[in-house]
Design a protein around this motif. Structure first.
Motif, PDB file in Angstrom:
ATOM      1  N   PRO A  70      40.104  34.609  46.344  1.00  0.00           N
ATOM      2  CA  PRO A  70      41.481  34.432  46.780  1.00  0.00           C
ATOM      3  C   PRO A  70      41.887  35.564  47.730  1.00  0.00           C
ATOM      4  O   PRO A  70      41.348  36.666  47.654  1.00  0.00           O
ATOM      5  CB  PRO A  70      42.276  34.478  45.475  1.00  0.00           C
ATOM      6  N   SER A  71      42.825  35.290  48.610  1.00  0.00           N
ATOM      7  CA  SER A  71      43.319  36.324  49.520  1.00  0.00           C
ATOM      8  C   SER A  71      44.121  37.346  48.721  1.00  0.00           C
ATOM      9  O   SER A  71      44.445  37.133  47.544  1.00  0.00           O
ATOM     10  CB  SER A  71      44.203  35.695  50.595  1.00  0.00           C
ATOM     11  N   VAL A  72      44.475  38.448  49.355  1.00  0.00           N
ATOM     12  CA  VAL A  72      45.220  39.487  48.643  1.00  0.00           C
ATOM     13  C   VAL A  72      46.583  38.988  48.183  1.00  0.00           C
ATOM     14  O   VAL A  72      47.140  39.510  47.207  1.00  0.00           O
ATOM     15  CB  VAL A  72      45.381  40.749  49.519  1.00  0.00           C
ATOM     16  N   LEU A  73      47.127  37.972  48.864  1.00  0.00           N
ATOM     17  CA  LEU A  73      48.411  37.423  48.441  1.00  0.00           C
ATOM     18  C   LEU A  73      48.257  36.329  47.383  1.00  0.00           C
ATOM     19  O   LEU A  73      49.198  36.021  46.661  1.00  0.00           O
ATOM     20  CB  LEU A  73      49.181  36.876  49.649  1.00  0.00           C
ATOM     21  N   GLU A  74      47.073  35.743  47.297  1.00  0.00           N
ATOM     22  CA  GLU A  74      46.815  34.748  46.254  1.00  0.00           C
ATOM     23  C   GLU A  74      46.397  35.386  44.943  1.00  0.00           C
ATOM     24  O   GLU A  74      46.493  34.777  43.879  1.00  0.00           O
ATOM     25  CB  GLU A  74      45.692  33.793  46.700  1.00  0.00           C
ATOM     26  N   ALA A  75      45.924  36.637  45.013  1.00  0.00           N
ATOM     27  CA  ALA A  75      45.235  37.246  43.875  1.00  0.00           C
ATOM     28  C   ALA A  75      46.083  37.300  42.614  1.00  0.00           C
ATOM     29  O   ALA A  75      45.600  37.013  41.519  1.00  0.00           O
ATOM     30  CB  ALA A  75      44.775  38.658  44.254  1.00  0.00           C
ATOM     31  N   SER A  76      47.351  37.664  42.748  1.00  0.00           N
ATOM     32  CA  SER A  76      48.172  37.871  41.550  1.00  0.00           C
ATOM     33  C   SER A  76      48.391  36.594  40.764  1.00  0.00           C
ATOM     34  O   SER A  76      48.778  36.643  39.587  1.00  0.00           O
ATOM     35  CB  SER A  76      49.520  38.485  41.936  1.00  0.00           C
TER      36      SER A  76
END
Length: 697
Positions: free
Chosen positions: A441-447
């Motif tokens: 996942p991208s850094v914005l999808e990770a959470s």
């Protein structure tokens, strides 16, 4: 609203038997905010300062409401109170939030922008404290990863209290006879204070982290100030008693922070120490017409430094926390030392002084200038500018929230990623080639790349001690693996769920956030080290349920990292749990814990590092720092033959480095939890080890 920070003279219609502006209480505001700043900067704990400000707020607010009953309440009077408080509160708040927004864009990684957006919107709407309650996060001491707006939860509490006070006063003015309104108001306040205190004590025992921000648990503190305002009108103490009351109060307020950490103990019963201390100072100098007769503690509080701090108390409270957080972000430190702490304090005081002079005082004086025929040109300019800034910040925050939501919605395809393009753990285990593609996942999808148990609410959060059981894998199977403990057992669930469906076993969850099964009488949250009494209650309930349910295997972590030394170890408080399971002939699948990203004794987030432009290796950790040469669980197998050790370290870390990305897949979604996408890529290796441990296939 925040007359706690600057007194407003009483209406001219109110008869005055004593000075309406008390310099000693202005000095007490200065002392209180100084304690808040000093303890935040150097001690990393909560002092009694905020509790003093809450009581003073209640005193000033209560005094005005009581005097309003004497003068006669009307809609115009209530509207005037609201308007004045808005002019006092909002300008400085907008300036600090906007400045913090700019600093967030410049200094913090994109992964933290969403938290700022959430906090800015909830701050302007005065519900940030409830947002923190719902996020299940305990009070966090200052650190570079902490929100620069976290401290504004207290402003939300005061805003809610002020509005509630106006509503109650208005209702009493409508329904109660005029001569009985004060008495009714005081009775209502007294009952509410008692109820709030009882609730605070109870909620403190069950879930202190949540109670810390809870408006109902905090209400008794400003309500004590309201009662002090009612009692102060009748105080006629001898001089020695006034001096004794002031001395005891002042000593309690200053000393309590050195013995009690408010982050762990407030707003429980120990918060009564600073609350009673403040009330004693308020009453000790009440109704004195002659300033020379003030008791010596009040004269101490009238000193020039404290009065100066009291004048800018509100602005200083607003500024000190973001200045500290952004300094820690810039310096990449988790604590301020002596010299840089002094720099933080000096900068915060300078910004508070400028804000008080240029913003607060200018706008506060606007109505008086207008009444005397002066054109309030600068005030209109300031008002227009601040209104525009507030709208820009709010729209920007809402826009970023919408953007991140869109990104996450697009993340629905994570389960369908091509194994050839996104091999993840297979790149480590099998050496498969890795094409150059964007990380998922991208850094914005990770959470949001989390186990299904989070979405399904199948894990007890920090404020819930109840056991929640959910079933995954093959619900019809007769064989059962119980996944038990904290989130480090939970984050393996995606692979276990897939294997259960493939090989015919069900997976039942026994999970609680931050609570690996252990025998500590007073468990603590791993990173913050705050007491976690709910974990003890939950563990007792869970162990009884496991013994009764008798699953084929209990899947749980058997090791922990050493935060201040290299490698990992088996905690002593795990052994009693193993003894209990062994005594009931229940087998354990003991998974070695995931490497935690510790650097110089502090956790760091690989996701943040990548968002700031770092590379997968530089945003990782040397394997030798995270893991020992071998699984320390192996040392206990002779004593606990019921344990089948599982070790997926080679599926997470390379021979030398635990990288942030493997096979184009992001490994961690924070400092120590694996992304669900990555866990799915190591399902085959988990299947191999489970086959050896269980003999089921």
């Amino acid at each position: 609203m925040l007359t706690v920070l600057t007194e407003r003279p009483l209406p001219s219609a109110v008869p005055r038997t004593a000075p309406t502006v008390r310099d000693d209480l202005s000095g007490l505001r200065g002392l209180a905010v100084a304690l808040v700043v000093l303890f935040h900067v150097w001690a990393g704990s909560a002092s009694a300062g905020l509790d003093v400000l809450l009581v003073l707020f209640g005193f000033y607010c209560g005094r005005r409401l009581l005097e309003g009953f004497t003068a006669g309440y009307s809609f115009d009077a209530l509207r005037s109170e609201f308007s004045w408080s808005a002019r006092r509160l909002l300008p400085a708040l907008v300036v600090v939030v906007a400045a913090s927004g700019v600093a967030t864009l410049l200094l913090q990684p994109r992964t933290r922008w969403e938290t700022f957006a959430d906090h800015s919107l909830s701050t302007f709407a005065f519900y940030q404290n409830w947002q923190l309650v719902n996020s299940a996060g305990a009070y966090a001491p200052a650190g570079e990863a902490v929100s620069p707006l976290q401290h504004l939860w207290a402003i939300s509490v005061l805003g809610q209290f002020f509005l509630a006070g106006l509503v109650v006063a208005g209702l009493i003015a409508v329904v109660a006879p005029r001569r009985r309104r004060r008495a009714v108001f005081v009775a209502v306040v007294a009952l509410a204070a008692v109820a709030s205190f009882v609730y605070a004590v109870a909620s403190h025992r069950t879930d202190q982290a949540t109670a810390f921000y809870d408006s109902f648990a905090r209400a008794w503190e400003p309500l004590a100030g309201v009662l002090a305002a009612a009692v102060a009108l009748r105080v006629n103490w001898p001089r020695w008693l006034r001096a004794a009351a002031g001395a005891v109060g002042l000593t309690a307020i200053v000393a309590v922070g050195f013995f009690v950490d408010g982050a762990e103990q407030y707003p429980g019963p120990l918060a009564a120490i600073p609350v009673v201390g403040t009330v004693l100072i308020v009453l000790g100098a009440a109704n004195l017409l002659d300033a020379e007769r003030l008791p010596w503690p009040s004269r101490v509080l009238q000193s020039v430094p404290l009065l100066s701090l009291g004048t800018m108390a509100y602005a200083l409270y607003l500024w000190h926390w973001p200045v500290l957080i952004f300094w820690l972000t810039h310096s990449d430190e988790d604590r301020a030392g002596l010299s840089d702490g002094i720099v933080v304090v000096v900068v915060a005081v300078a910004l508070a002084f400028l804000t008080q002079r240029l913003v607060e005082r200018s706008l506060r004086a606007a109505p008086n200038r207008a009444r005397h025929g002066h054109a309030p040109t600068m005030s209109l300019v300031w008002t227009s500018v601040l209104l525009t800034v507030a709208i820009v910040v709010a729209l920007g925050s809402a826009g970023w929230r919408q953007y991140t939501n869109t990104i996450r919605a697009n993340g629905a395809d994570l389960l369908k990623l091509s194994a050839a393009d996104y091999p993840g753990a297979r790149a480590l285990l099998d050496g498969v080639p890795v094409p150059k593609l964007p990380v998922r996942p991208s850094v914005l999808e990770a959470s949001d790349d989390l186990p299904a148990s989070i979405v399904d609410e199948c894990i007890s959060d920090f404020g819930n001690a109840a056991l929640i059981k959910c079933t995954y894998g093959d619900p019809r199977a007769s064989r059962t693996i119980a996944v038990a403990g904290g989130s480090h057992s939970e984050h393996w669930l995606p692979a276990l769920n897939r294997l259960g469906q493939r090989h015919g076993f069900k997976v039942v969850t026994y999970l609680k956030m931050g609570c690996p099964l252990n025998t500590d009488e007073v468990p603590r949250v791993s990173v913050s080290n705050n007491p976690y009494p709910g974990c003890r209650e939950w563990t007792d309930t869970t162990m009884a349920s496991l013994v009764e349910d008798r699953p084929d295997f209990v899947f749980m972590t058997t090791t922990r990292p050493r935060p201040t030394a290299p490698g990992d170890f088996v905690p002593e408080n795990y052994l009693g749990i193993w003894d209990t399971l062994a005594a009931h002939d229940i087998s354990i699948l003991g998974i070695r814990d995931t490497p935690w990203m510790y650097r110089d004794g502090m956790v760091f987030s690989p996701v943040d590092c990548l968002a700031e432009g770092g590379d997968p290796e530089g945003c990782g950790l040397p394997r030798s720092q995270a893991l020992g040469d071998y699984n320390p669980t192996l040392d206990y197998l002779d004593r606990y033959p019921n344990i089948a050790p599982l070790d997926l370290s080679d599926a997470v870390c390379g021979p030398d480095v635990c990288r942030a990305v493997e096979g184009n897949v992001l490994v961690y979604h924070d400092a120590h939890h694996l992304t669900s996408t990555y866990v799915n890529t190591l399902a085959d290796e988990m299947a191999r080890q489970l086959s050896e441990a269980t003999g089921w296939w």
